[in-house]
Design an enzyme around this catalytic site. Structure first.
Site, mmCIF file in Angstrom:
data_model
loop_
_atom_site.group_PDB
_atom_site.id
_atom_site.type_symbol
_atom_site.label_atom_id
_atom_site.label_comp_id
_atom_site.label_asym_id
_atom_site.label_seq_id
_atom_site.Cartn_x
_atom_site.Cartn_y
_atom_site.Cartn_z
ATOM 1 N N GLY A 1 6.688 4.555 8.574
ATOM 2 C CA GLY A 1 5.816 5.709 8.757
ATOM 3 C C GLY A 1 6.027 6.297 10.139
ATOM 4 N N GLU B 1 9.693 15.215 16.069
ATOM 5 C CA GLU B 1 10.081 15.132 14.666
ATOM 6 C C GLU B 1 9.242 16.134 13.876
ATOM 7 O OE1 GLU B 1 8.923 11.634 12.339
ATOM 8 O OE2 GLU B 1 10.954 11.605 11.537
ATOM 9 N N GLU C 1 9.773 0.752 10.654
ATOM 10 C CA GLU C 1 10.757 1.827 10.433
ATOM 11 C C GLU C 1 10.028 3.128 10.700
ATOM 12 O OE1 GLU C 1 13.787 1.278 9.981
ATOM 13 O OE2 GLU C 1 13.979 -0.653 8.968
ATOM 14 N N LYS D 1 0.845 -1.198 0.000
ATOM 15 C CA LYS D 1 0.000 0.000 0.000
ATOM 16 C C LYS D 1 0.879 1.245 0.000
ATOM 17 C CE LYS D 1 -1.874 2.566 3.118
ATOM 18 N NZ LYS D 1 -1.804 3.844 2.385
ATOM 19 N N CYS E 1 13.277 10.602 7.486
ATOM 20 C CA CYS E 1 13.343 10.056 8.849
ATOM 21 C C CYS E 1 14.749 10.139 9.414
ATOM 22 C CB CYS E 1 12.853 8.623 8.849
ATOM 23 S SG CYS E 1 13.684 7.629 7.615
ATOM 24 N N ALA F 1 3.542 7.020 15.837
ATOM 25 C CA ALA F 1 2.193 6.858 16.379
ATOM 26 C C ALA F 1 1.458 5.727 15.650
ATOM 27 C CB ALA F 1 1.412 8.163 16.250
#
Ligand code: NAD
Length: 452
Positions: free
Chosen positions: A207, A355, A229, A154, A263, A210
């Site tokens: 992603g 972040e 990750e 996805k 990231c 959370a």
């Protein structure tokens, strides 16, 4: 089927519409993958390797087309987008070596012979974010397919176009129906169905932290394997003995590459207090020199942010922040924001702790080596980081002491397909890439043969 407009973030113009899969579509895709699995698992190793190499060659033939698609869909500068399409090719080629080398072990035991096998899991669900749509997809699907699994993937809602094209190219290479399926759709619909579907045996998720926690909790229900990750807030630690010119010249790209939507962005710069003024003097012109603008121009280093909503979220971090200086950004349409440097804040500020995922970096001084290590580790995250020093012993001590999965000394390397990639603490679970990535898409089976 509902559809969603895909927007060019540099112009705000719609490019196309893409249908968003439903739960029923997802179930049908997983069923097709599960039906395709036994045949794919049993393809002879050399034939599976050849198919992967053919896929890599076709990606190579379409490198420019894929790159242009990413420029339009994600606003990535064309130089970056070409690298990303090339990375997909290289990653597929690298894991094309796996089928013929996926060997087990023969372990000495009394009373017979003991051997282990690396067996594929079945159907693997890969969930991809919008920041690096092509490479992150390949880091999941290439080793998973190489190990004999079928993949349902996805892409992020905002950036489905390159993944959809890669699935077409896989079919062109000769992959059978159901072996590699791309399902564009919403996270809480398609992504969460991957998690809850009993025939999906593993989730590889990249992603936010959370959502990663929700995925892990969902996987627990079926003891489904997962690789996560997640986010980062990486430190770039610059000691007084470092080559300050090199540290200042490279610090902007280490955080502003992909407009900070990375990231591994080194979004916390720690500088030894005795050289912080000199470092900032060198940093300012380097930040102002970052070429921000039209992503299709080969001279561009930084494009727009992915969406208006994301730009507003990033801009929210600047309310009341102590901005030292900024670079430039175009005016007019597009989700632009200049590279921005914050100083003078406290390490309890949310700009230091959270972040931001945009072109914002904070600079904080430290006193000595112990203070640098303490500050670098004072984070829930632990993905990446850099250490600038000419002292080899210090480089060794600090790189062992910083709690992060990917460190780079006198450079800002994070992701190379030859080496393992992943995070400590809340930056993730498991590793992708490197020589062992395919193992994470297998079960290790042990068989004992009695000599009686
Ligand atoms: P996100 O977590 O919102 O979405 C990531 C993907 O998960 C998307 O495809 C989304 O549709 C899907 N998703 C959302 N909710 C879901 C749910 N409930 N169930 C299943 N799937 C769901 O993150 P994002 O905004 O797309 O990406 C940015 C984040 O990704 C940042 O935090 C960044 O640090 C992280 N990231 C990490 C790495 C890494 O390798 N560690 C690499 C790139 C990005």
């Amino acid at each position: 089927m509902r559809s969603r407009q895909v927007i060019n973030p540099a112009t705000e113009e719609p490019i196309t519409e893409v249908g968003m899969a439903t739960v029923a579509d997802t179930d049908a895709a997983v069923d097709r993958a599960a039906r395709a699995y036994p045949k794919w698992r049993d393809v002879a190793p050399g034939d599976r390797a050849a198919l992967l190499r053919r896929f890599a060659a076709i990606v190579d033939d379409h490198q420019e087309e894929l790159a242009q698609l990413e420029v339009a869909n994600s606003g990535h500068p064309i130089g970056n987008a070409r690298w990303e399409a090339g990375n997909v090719r290289d990653v597929i080629n690298y894991y094309a070596a796996v089928p013929e080398r996926l060997s087990g072990r023969q372990i000495p035991v009394p009373g017979g012979m003991d051997v282990t096998f690396r067996e594929p899991l079945g159907v693997v669900g890969v969930i991809v974010p919008w920041n690096f749509p092509m490479p992150i997809a390949a880091w999941g699907f290439a080793p998973a397919l190489a190990a004999g699994n079928c993949v349902v993937l996805k892409p992020a809602e905002q950036t489905p176009l390159t993944a959809l094209r890669l699935a077409e190219l896989a079919r062109e290479a000769g992959f059978a129906d159901g072996v590699f399926t791309v399902m564009p759709g919403e996270g809480p619909v398609v992504g969460s169905r991957f998690v809850s579907h009993p025939r999906v045996r593993k989730i590889t998720f990249t992603g936010s932290t959370a959502v990663g926690k929700q995925i892990m909790a969902g996987c627990a229900d079926q003891l489904k394997r997962c690789t996560l990750e997640l986010g980062g807030k990486s430190a770039n630690v610059i000691f007084a003995d470092a080559d300050l010119e090199a540290a200042a010249a490279t610090a902007p790209a280490a955080v502003f590459d992909n407009s900070g939507q990375d990231c591994c962005a080194r979004s916390r710069i720690l500088v030894q207090s005795s050289v912080v003024d000199r470092f900032l003097e060198l940093l300012e012109p380097a930040v102002k020199a970052v070429a921000v603008g039209d992503p299709s121009d080969p001279g561009t280093a930084m494009g727009p942010l992915i969406s208006a909503a994301h730009r507003d979220r990033v801009a929210g971090y600047l309310d009341g922040a102590d901005i030292a200086f900024t670079g430039s950004a175009p005016r007019g349409p597009g989700y632009w924001m200049p590279p921005t440097v914050l100083i003078g804040g406290s390490t309890s500020d949310r700009t230091w702790r959270e972040e931001i995922f945009g072109p914002v970096v904070s600079v904080v001084p430290f006193t000595d080596e112990a203070d640098a290590i303490r500050l670098a580790n004072d984070s829930d995250y632990g993905l990446s980081g850099s250490i600038f020093t000419r002292d080899l012993g210090r480089a060794l001590r600090v790189s062992r002491a910083v709690q992060a999965g990917n460190l780079s000394v006198n450079s800002h390397s994070s992701v190379r397909y030859w080496t393992p990639f992943g995070g400590y603490k809340q930056s993730g679970l498991g590793r992708e890439l490197g020589p062992d990535a395919a193992d994470a898409y297998t079960e290790e089976k042990n068989v004992f043969f009695s000599d009686k």
